[in-house]
Design a protein around this motif. Sequence first.
Motif, PDB file in Angstrom:
ATOM      1  N   GLY A   1       0.777  -1.224   0.000  1.00  0.00           N
ATOM      2  CA  GLY A   1       0.000   0.000   0.000  1.00  0.00           C
ATOM      3  C   GLY A   1       0.811   1.277   0.000  1.00  0.00           C
ATOM      4  O   GLY A   1       0.220   2.367  -0.033  1.00  0.00           O
ATOM      5  N   LYS A   2       2.125   1.183   0.016  1.00  0.00           N
ATOM      6  CA  LYS A   2       2.994   2.374   0.041  1.00  0.00           C
ATOM      7  C   LYS A   2       3.675   2.529  -1.318  1.00  0.00           C
ATOM      8  O   LYS A   2       4.057   1.539  -1.945  1.00  0.00           O
TER       9      LYS A   2
ATOM     10  N   ARG B   1      19.024   2.393  -4.568  1.00  0.00           N
ATOM     11  CA  ARG B   1      18.224   2.130  -3.371  1.00  0.00           C
ATOM     12  C   ARG B   1      16.753   2.200  -3.735  1.00  0.00           C
ATOM     13  O   ARG B   1      16.324   3.073  -4.491  1.00  0.00           O
ATOM     14  N   ILE B   2      15.999   1.253  -3.185  1.00  0.00           N
ATOM     15  CA  ILE B   2      14.549   1.213  -3.390  1.00  0.00           C
ATOM     16  C   ILE B   2      13.902   1.420  -2.033  1.00  0.00           C
ATOM     17  O   ILE B   2      14.160   0.661  -1.094  1.00  0.00           O
ATOM     18  N   VAL B   3      13.075   2.437  -1.920  1.00  0.00           N
ATOM     19  CA  VAL B   3      12.452   2.762  -0.638  1.00  0.00           C
ATOM     20  C   VAL B   3      10.957   2.922  -0.844  1.00  0.00           C
ATOM     21  O   VAL B   3      10.481   3.261  -1.934  1.00  0.00           O
ATOM     22  N   ALA B   4      10.223   2.637   0.205  1.00  0.00           N
ATOM     23  CA  ALA B   4       8.774   2.840   0.236  1.00  0.00           C
ATOM     24  C   ALA B   4       8.494   3.989   1.186  1.00  0.00           C
ATOM     25  O   ALA B   4       8.856   3.921   2.373  1.00  0.00           O
ATOM     26  N   ARG B   5       7.870   5.043   0.694  1.00  0.00           N
ATOM     27  CA  ARG B   5       7.586   6.224   1.485  1.00  0.00           C
ATOM     28  C   ARG B   5       6.315   6.024   2.289  1.00  0.00           C
ATOM     29  O   ARG B   5       5.344   5.436   1.822  1.00  0.00           O
ATOM     30  N   GLU B   6       6.329   6.532   3.540  1.00  0.00           N
ATOM     31  CA  GLU B   6       5.161   6.525   4.401  1.00  0.00           C
ATOM     32  C   GLU B   6       5.276   7.687   5.376  1.00  0.00           C
ATOM     33  O   GLU B   6       6.366   8.260   5.553  1.00  0.00           O
TER      34      GLU B   6
ATOM     35  N   GLY C   1       5.490   7.966   8.524  1.00  0.00           N
ATOM     36  CA  GLY C   1       6.422   7.847   9.624  1.00  0.00           C
ATOM     37  C   GLY C   1       7.866   7.693   9.206  1.00  0.00           C
ATOM     38  O   GLY C   1       8.745   7.568  10.065  1.00  0.00           O
ATOM     39  N   GLY C   2       8.155   7.694   7.928  1.00  0.00           N
ATOM     40  CA  GLY C   2       9.528   7.507   7.465  1.00  0.00           C
ATOM     41  C   GLY C   2       9.537   6.729   6.178  1.00  0.00           C
ATOM     42  O   GLY C   2       8.612   6.805   5.359  1.00  0.00           O
ATOM     43  N   GLU C   3      10.580   5.943   5.961  1.00  0.00           N
ATOM     44  CA  GLU C   3      10.713   5.147   4.756  1.00  0.00           C
ATOM     45  C   GLU C   3      11.215   3.750   5.111  1.00  0.00           C
ATOM     46  O   GLU C   3      11.887   3.540   6.118  1.00  0.00           O
ATOM     47  N   VAL C   4      10.859   2.804   4.255  1.00  0.00           N
ATOM     48  CA  VAL C   4      11.275   1.417   4.413  1.00  0.00           C
ATOM     49  C   VAL C   4      12.137   1.053   3.226  1.00  0.00           C
ATOM     50  O   VAL C   4      11.698   1.173   2.065  1.00  0.00           O
ATOM     51  N   GLU C   5      13.380   0.633   3.479  1.00  0.00           N
ATOM     52  CA  GLU C   5      14.271   0.246   2.396  1.00  0.00           C
ATOM     53  C   GLU C   5      13.926  -1.161   1.939  1.00  0.00           C
ATOM     54  O   GLU C   5      13.672  -2.058   2.756  1.00  0.00           O
TER      55      GLU C   5
ATOM     56  N   PRO D   1       7.901  -8.950  -5.855  1.00  0.00           N
ATOM     57  CA  PRO D   1       9.128  -8.321  -6.360  1.00  0.00           C
ATOM     58  C   PRO D   1      10.029  -7.723  -5.301  1.00  0.00           C
ATOM     59  O   PRO D   1      11.234  -7.617  -5.512  1.00  0.00           O
ATOM     60  N   LEU D   2       9.483  -7.346  -4.135  1.00  0.00           N
ATOM     61  CA  LEU D   2      10.270  -6.596  -3.144  1.00  0.00           C
ATOM     62  C   LEU D   2      10.123  -7.206  -1.762  1.00  0.00           C
ATOM     63  O   LEU D   2       9.082  -7.757  -1.408  1.00  0.00           O
ATOM     64  N   PHE D   3      11.210  -7.082  -0.997  1.00  0.00           N
ATOM     65  CA  PHE D   3      11.244  -7.531   0.393  1.00  0.00           C
ATOM     66  C   PHE D   3      11.830  -6.403   1.231  1.00  0.00           C
ATOM     67  O   PHE D   3      12.786  -5.734   0.803  1.00  0.00           O
ATOM     68  N   PRO D   4      11.315  -6.177   2.437  1.00  0.00           N
ATOM     69  CA  PRO D   4      11.887  -5.119   3.281  1.00  0.00           C
ATOM     70  C   PRO D   4      13.249  -5.519   3.819  1.00  0.00           C
ATOM     71  O   PRO D   4      13.477  -6.677   4.183  1.00  0.00           O
ATOM     72  N   ARG D   5      14.164  -4.540   3.883  1.00  0.00           N
ATOM     73  CA  ARG D   5      15.479  -4.830   4.435  1.00  0.00           C
ATOM     74  C   ARG D   5      15.421  -4.974   5.951  1.00  0.00           C
ATOM     75  O   ARG D   5      16.214  -5.703   6.542  1.00  0.00           O
TER      76      ARG D   5
END
Length: 444
Positions: free
Chosen positions: A139-140, A152-157, A159-163, A173-177
Amino acid sequence: MRLLSPRIQYLQRPARCTQIRASSRYSNPAKRSFAGAPAQSPSFAEPSFASISGSSLEGSAEDGAREPVGARAAYEAWEEKRQYHLRRMRFAGMGLLMSIFGLAALVYNLDLDEMEQAEQKRKGQQLDAGEDSNKHFQGKEVEIIGAGEDKRIVAREPGGEVELVETGTSSVPLFPRTIYLPTSPESVPIDAAGAVDATQPNAAGNPGNIENQEEYTLLGLGIRSVSFLNIQVYVVGMYVRTQDISALQEKLIHVINERASTLIPSEKEELKKRLLDPQASREIWAELLKVPGLKTAWRIAPTRNTDFGHLRDGWITGINNRMREAKQIAQGAETKYDSEEFGKAIGEFKGIFKGGKAPKGSVMILSRGPTGTLDIWFQAKSGASGQKSMQRLGSVNDERISRLIWMGYMAGDKVSSEPARKGVAEGCVTFAGRPIGSAESRVV
C-alpha cells in the motif's frame, strides 16, 4: 430317377457349421500348395453304397477332428485382439490423465503478471522496479534512488521510509530490508481480535520507535519451488535481530579463524563453502542456534494463493527430513526427537494452522526467541485502505520445533529452498567480512 439319387442324397445332407477363422488359408504359406487329385468330370453313374458311406464317414470324422482345433485358434485370436485393444485403451487413458494433470499444473503455475511483463518486453518497453507491478509495497508508494549497484529502493510513508530489496520474481518483487517484531506477546498492545494495534509506537505506520518492538535486519532470501515444474510457492527471507548482529559476526568468524576479528577473501570463500556443505552446515547452524540471546525470524510471502495447510505441510516435511537425518547419525540409538513430549509439540504446531487462507500479498512470519520459543505471526493482504495489522496465530514453547524448521532451511542434504540457503550464506559471508561490532548492517 436312379441316376439322380446321388444328387438328391447330397442335397438332403444337413449343412455343417463352418468355423470363422481369424485369417484365410491363403495367408498361411503352409496351406498355399494343394496336393489333391485333379478334378474329374461329374459322373451320373450311381456309386456304390460303400463309396458313398465311406466318403461320408471319412468327411465327418475329418470335420469332427478339425472343429475343436479351429474353435480354440479362433478364441485365442479373439483374446489376443481383445488384449491388444485393452492395452491401447489403457495407454490412451493414461495419456488423457497426464494431459489433464499437466494442464492443471500449467494453469496453476500461470502468472498473469509475468505474462504482462513479457508482452511489454516484446513491445520494447523497459521494465524495472518502478513498473506497475513494483510501484507499491503493502500500500505504500515505491521510489528508486540512484542506479546500478548503488541503487536504493524505498517505500515512502508518513512515519519515514522502508528500504527494500529485489527478490528476483515479479510475483513478490520486493522484500523489506528491516522488519519490526514484538519483544514478547505480553508487551504489545493487542485488541480483542488478537491484532497488533497499528496506532501504537513502532507499529507498521510508525516504524521509528523501538520502545515496544525490535528491529530485525535481512540476512538473505530465496524462492521456494516445488515439483519438477519448479512451481514457485513463496519467497522466504531470514532476519536477525539487529542488536544481535555482532554476536552472529563473532560466531561466524570464529568458525574459520578463532583469533580473527574479520575474514579475508580466501577465508570468506571457505566459510561460504562450509555453509553450503550438507554436513558442515549442519554443524555450524547447530552451534549458531545455541548462541545466547540470538533472535532470528523467517518472513514468508506467498507468490500465489494458498492456505495455512499447504504451508504447514512444507514445514512438517522439513521437520521429518531433519529427524530422519538425526536417526541416521545416531545409528539406531534413541534421539531427543523420540520422546512423547516432542510428539505433543508437533501436535501443537499443527493445530496452529487449522483453516485460514494465505493469498498472494499476505505475509507469514516465524520468529525464534532466545530460548527457542516459536511464535507464528500472520499479516493479511494489504488493501486499498492501507497495510493490514499483524496477528499472532500462536506459539510453541518446545525449542526443538523451531530448531528443526530452521535446520530444514539451512542445513542438511535436502533443504526446503536451496536458493534461500545460498542467499543466507552470502549474507553471513558479508557480515563476517566486516569487523566485529561494525554498525554497518546493509546486506549486499
